[in-house]
Enzyme design. Sequence first.
Site, PDB file in Angstrom:
ATOM      1  N   SER A 143     107.443 115.721  92.634  1.00  0.00           N
ATOM      2  CA  SER A 143     107.163 114.287  92.588  1.00  0.00           C
ATOM      3  C   SER A 143     105.889 114.022  91.798  1.00  0.00           C
ATOM      4  CB  SER A 143     106.989 113.765  94.015  1.00  0.00           C
ATOM      5  OG  SER A 143     106.420 112.469  94.027  1.00  0.00           O
ATOM      6  N   TYR A 197     102.556 115.456 101.400  1.00  0.00           N
ATOM      7  CA  TYR A 197     103.661 115.591 100.454  1.00  0.00           C
ATOM      8  C   TYR A 197     103.140 116.013  99.085  1.00  0.00           C
ATOM      9  CZ  TYR A 197     107.930 114.192  97.933  1.00  0.00           C
ATOM     10  OH  TYR A 197     109.060 114.168  97.163  1.00  0.00           O
TER      11      TYR A 197
END
Length: 251
Positions: A144, A157
């Site tokens: 990401s 994350y």
Amino acid sequence: MRSERRHVLVTGASGTLGAEICRRVAGTGWDVTLVVRTRDARAAETARECQELGAQTTVVAADLADPGSAEFVVEHARATIPTPMAGLVHCAAHFTFARVGRLADDLHSDYLRSFDVNTHALLRLIDQCGRHMVDDGRIVALSSVNSVLGLPGSGAYAASKAAAEALIRTASRELGHRGITCNTVQLGLVDTPAAAAVTDAGVRDLYAMQSAVGRTGRAEDVAAQVSYLLSEQAGWMTGQTVRLDGGFQCR
């Protein structure tokens, strides 16, 4: 397309991205092991759709945070589908939205699980798949832009995905002598139910405005990129983090 079928293991196969990747690669000569957290109707439907495209499939349920899960799913895959194991796509991910202060509180369980699923599971899967993968195999992990942007609340994350990117680069050096390529696809905002759960419509509209192509990503955009990285044509591309974000301008 290769003249012979090959076998790819796809984690997170019951999610929007994982399912689309399974369908895409099934149509390009791959048999598919779908790795899911729990067996459900969606996984069964995706497996059926892959079979209609000519693929042999199997669905295996495992919690990838469990240290023994990688060996379990690879053994199941090899015992169930006889075609040579030649690919791994790690789509499974754990996301938690929490500020650094909360994550630091006795190393919050969601922080640890982010690393267990996003990083440690990838490490174990690379090891287990690498033991049985044929030469000229392919390993692809989804990451990401948060690993670079570090948006507020995405600490666990972002950190776990950044670690996964570094792991992929290292694996590319260690497995390259066998022709096995290892790459990461670093995603911008993709229109999925999971993304909608953590971003409101205003954020998605803003992202689209700041994208060079004027929209958020689609599952088929991701599947197309992953399919290329699994192909013979991508044999000289390895150790890379491919940014797939629609030309997002806010860096």
